[in-house]
Scaffold this motif. Structure first.
Motif, mmCIF file in Angstrom:
data_model
loop_
_atom_site.group_PDB
_atom_site.id
_atom_site.type_symbol
_atom_site.label_atom_id
_atom_site.label_comp_id
_atom_site.label_asym_id
_atom_site.label_seq_id
_atom_site.Cartn_x
_atom_site.Cartn_y
_atom_site.Cartn_z
ATOM 1 N N ALA A 264 0.828 -1.200 0.000
ATOM 2 C CA ALA A 264 0.000 0.000 0.000
ATOM 3 C C ALA A 264 0.866 1.255 0.000
ATOM 4 O O ALA A 264 0.553 2.242 -0.688
ATOM 5 C CB ALA A 264 -0.923 0.003 1.224
ATOM 6 N N LEU A 265 1.971 1.207 0.743
ATOM 7 C CA LEU A 265 2.857 2.364 0.794
ATOM 8 C C LEU A 265 3.525 2.616 -0.558
ATOM 9 O O LEU A 265 3.588 3.754 -1.032
ATOM 10 C CB LEU A 265 3.935 2.153 1.866
ATOM 11 C CG LEU A 265 4.985 3.258 1.996
ATOM 12 C CD1 LEU A 265 4.329 4.611 2.283
ATOM 13 C CD2 LEU A 265 5.997 2.913 3.081
ATOM 14 N N VAL A 266 3.979 1.534 -1.203
ATOM 15 C CA VAL A 266 4.606 1.680 -2.523
ATOM 16 C C VAL A 266 3.616 2.255 -3.528
ATOM 17 O O VAL A 266 3.955 3.132 -4.328
ATOM 18 C CB VAL A 266 5.160 0.326 -3.010
ATOM 19 C CG1 VAL A 266 5.548 0.403 -4.488
ATOM 20 C CG2 VAL A 266 6.363 -0.080 -2.176
ATOM 21 N N ALA A 267 2.384 1.766 -3.472
ATOM 22 C CA ALA A 267 1.359 2.272 -4.388
ATOM 23 C C ALA A 267 1.105 3.756 -4.155
ATOM 24 O O ALA A 267 0.971 4.538 -5.108
ATOM 25 C CB ALA A 267 0.061 1.476 -4.200
ATOM 26 N N ALA A 268 1.051 4.161 -2.885
ATOM 27 C CA ALA A 268 0.819 5.572 -2.573
ATOM 28 C C ALA A 268 1.998 6.427 -3.027
ATOM 29 O O ALA A 268 1.813 7.540 -3.536
ATOM 30 C CB ALA A 268 0.595 5.736 -1.063
ATOM 31 N N LEU A 269 3.201 5.908 -2.873
ATOM 32 C CA LEU A 269 4.394 6.657 -3.288
ATOM 33 C C LEU A 269 4.442 6.814 -4.806
ATOM 34 O O LEU A 269 4.826 7.871 -5.325
ATOM 35 C CB LEU A 269 5.661 5.944 -2.794
ATOM 36 C CG LEU A 269 5.887 5.966 -1.277
ATOM 37 C CD1 LEU A 269 7.041 5.053 -0.911
ATOM 38 C CD2 LEU A 269 6.145 7.388 -0.787
ATOM 39 N N GLU A 270 4.040 5.753 -5.510
ATOM 40 C CA GLU A 270 4.022 5.830 -6.979
ATOM 41 C C GLU A 270 2.978 6.833 -7.452
ATOM 42 O O GLU A 270 3.209 7.594 -8.398
ATOM 43 C CB GLU A 270 3.760 4.445 -7.554
ATOM 44 C CG GLU A 270 4.942 3.498 -7.378
ATOM 45 C CD GLU A 270 4.657 2.116 -7.922
ATOM 46 O OE1 GLU A 270 3.456 1.808 -8.161
ATOM 47 O OE2 GLU A 270 5.610 1.337 -8.082
ATOM 48 N N GLN A 271 1.847 6.842 -6.776
ATOM 49 C CA GLN A 271 0.801 7.789 -7.153
ATOM 50 C C GLN A 271 1.264 9.232 -6.911
ATOM 51 O O GLN A 271 0.953 10.139 -7.692
ATOM 52 C CB GLN A 271 -0.479 7.511 -6.363
ATOM 53 C CG GLN A 271 -1.638 8.424 -6.750
ATOM 54 C CD GLN A 271 -2.926 8.052 -6.036
ATOM 55 O OE1 GLN A 271 -2.943 7.154 -5.188
ATOM 56 N NE2 GLN A 271 -4.007 8.732 -6.360
ATOM 57 N N ALA A 272 2.012 9.433 -5.824
ATOM 58 C CA ALA A 272 2.521 10.766 -5.501
ATOM 59 C C ALA A 272 3.794 11.101 -6.274
ATOM 60 O O ALA A 272 4.300 12.207 -6.163
ATOM 61 C CB ALA A 272 2.794 10.867 -4.004
ATOM 62 N N GLN A 273 4.296 10.116 -7.034
ATOM 63 C CA GLN A 273 5.528 10.272 -7.808
ATOM 64 C C GLN A 273 6.748 10.542 -6.926
ATOM 65 O O GLN A 273 7.671 11.263 -7.295
ATOM 66 C CB GLN A 273 5.372 11.379 -8.863
ATOM 67 C CG GLN A 273 4.296 11.067 -9.901
ATOM 68 C CD GLN A 273 4.223 12.115 -11.002
ATOM 69 O OE1 GLN A 273 4.694 13.240 -10.854
ATOM 70 N NE2 GLN A 273 3.623 11.737 -12.121
ATOM 71 N N ASN B 59 12.044 8.433 -5.516
ATOM 72 C CA ASN B 59 13.273 8.243 -4.744
ATOM 73 C C ASN B 59 12.990 7.566 -3.408
ATOM 74 O O ASN B 59 13.725 6.663 -2.989
ATOM 75 C CB ASN B 59 13.978 9.579 -4.526
ATOM 76 C CG ASN B 59 14.515 10.153 -5.823
ATOM 77 O OD1 ASN B 59 15.446 9.620 -6.415
ATOM 78 N ND2 ASN B 59 13.906 11.239 -6.289
ATOM 79 N N VAL B 60 11.918 7.995 -2.753
ATOM 80 C CA VAL B 60 11.537 7.344 -1.497
ATOM 81 C C VAL B 60 11.157 5.893 -1.764
ATOM 82 O O VAL B 60 11.563 4.986 -1.035
ATOM 83 C CB VAL B 60 10.373 8.090 -0.824
ATOM 84 C CG1 VAL B 60 9.911 7.346 0.425
ATOM 85 C CG2 VAL B 60 10.783 9.514 -0.472
ATOM 86 N N ARG B 61 10.409 5.667 -2.833
ATOM 87 C CA ARG B 61 10.003 4.293 -3.189
ATOM 88 C C ARG B 61 11.223 3.401 -3.422
ATOM 89 O O ARG B 61 11.312 2.300 -2.894
ATOM 90 C CB ARG B 61 9.139 4.323 -4.444
ATOM 91 C CG ARG B 61 8.660 2.941 -4.930
ATOM 92 C CD ARG B 61 8.305 3.003 -6.402
ATOM 93 N NE ARG B 61 9.480 3.339 -7.214
ATOM 94 C CZ ARG B 61 9.413 3.790 -8.469
ATOM 95 N NH1 ARG B 61 8.241 3.966 -9.060
ATOM 96 N NH2 ARG B 61 10.519 4.080 -9.142
ATOM 97 N N ASP B 62 12.177 3.906 -4.201
ATOM 98 C CA ASP B 62 13.336 3.095 -4.549
ATOM 99 C C ASP B 62 14.221 2.795 -3.335
ATOM 100 O O ASP B 62 14.867 1.736 -3.275
ATOM 101 C CB ASP B 62 14.185 3.795 -5.617
ATOM 102 C CG ASP B 62 13.451 3.924 -6.955
ATOM 103 O OD1 ASP B 62 12.439 3.219 -7.145
ATOM 104 O OD2 ASP B 62 13.903 4.733 -7.791
ATOM 105 N N LEU B 63 14.242 3.715 -2.382
ATOM 106 C CA LEU B 63 15.160 3.573 -1.249
ATOM 107 C C LEU B 63 14.475 3.110 0.034
ATOM 108 O O LEU B 63 15.070 3.169 1.111
ATOM 109 C CB LEU B 63 15.881 4.897 -0.995
ATOM 110 C CG LEU B 63 16.783 5.375 -2.143
ATOM 111 C CD1 LEU B 63 17.394 6.724 -1.822
ATOM 112 C CD2 LEU B 63 17.872 4.357 -2.444
#
Length: 220
Positions: free
Chosen positions: A173-182, A185-189
């Motif tokens: 869920a967190l990854v999906a939210a990060l991708e939606q927010a673009q 960098n946070v997602r990758d790390l």
């Protein structure tokens, strides 16, 4: 069971009162400190404390002095200033980790004795000997204190978060939210952000600051 004023540990004294206050701060925080609660912890009447500590302000001043006096500074005055800086910073961090809540009391009170000012004297001597002018010397000491306290607050907050930290969240869920927010960098790390190498982070920051110091102009 609270100890009495005439317990085997000795009669009531300023030192025993201060130690009891430190224990109370570490357990419940500085806001919980009062003459009444310290007296209760010692198993004595509140009024008996006033024979040794006149008021709460003096009690907190005593806590600050106790913490500063417990710093066993071992920096070699003949060592290079870089090594002295490392030794002083590590010593301050050690005491901060030993008394994390009491150290915050130290930072909010002006030292009122030579005991409380001893670490400041040692730190200032080290940076002035390195050739930094007076204003830069003071700013350097303040910068290092800020860095050490910041790393302490981060470490304590991570410890208190426990399983409520990043490790416990729904990763998908967190990854999906990060991708939606673009927030790519946070997602990758995320795996790296979830790691907490407090000692490694501290040493990295310490060397970064020392490297920055070396680039500053100095006399001589």
């Amino acid at each position: 069971m609270p100890e009495s004023a005439e317990s085997p540990r000795g009669a009531l004294s300023r030192q025993r009162i201060i130690r009891a206050a430190v224990e109370l701060i570490e357990r419940d925080g500085s806001d919980a400190v009062s003459m009444r609660r310290v007296a209760a912890a010692l198993g004595v009447g509140t009024m008996s404390l006033y024979n040794h500590v006149p008021n709460k302000a003096a009690l907190l001043d005593g806590v600050a002095e106790f913490i500063m006096a417990d710093m066993a500074f071992a920096a070699d005055p003949d060592a290079a200033w870089q090594d002295q800086t490392r030794a002083l910073a590590r010593t301050f961090r050690d005491i901060a980790l030993r008394y994390p809540r009491s150290v915050l009391v130290v930072t909010t009170r002006q030292p009122r004795s030579t005991v409380g000012l001893q670490p400041v004297e040692i730190a200032l001597a080290a940076v002035r000997k390195a050739g930094f002018d007076d204003r830069v010397a003071v700013r350097l000491v303040r910068t290092f204190v800020g860095f050490i306290l910041g790393s302490l607050i981060h470490q304590v907050s991570v410890a208190e978060a426990g399983t409520a930290g990043l490790d416990a969240v729904d990763k998908a869920a967190l990854v999906a939210a990060l991708e939606q927010a673009q927030y790519t960098n946070v997602r990758d790390l995320l795996p790296v952000l979830a790691e907490h190498d407090h000692d490694g982070d501290f040493e990295f920051g310490l060397e970064l600051l020392i490297g920055a110091m070396q680039s500053l102009p100095r006399d001589g």
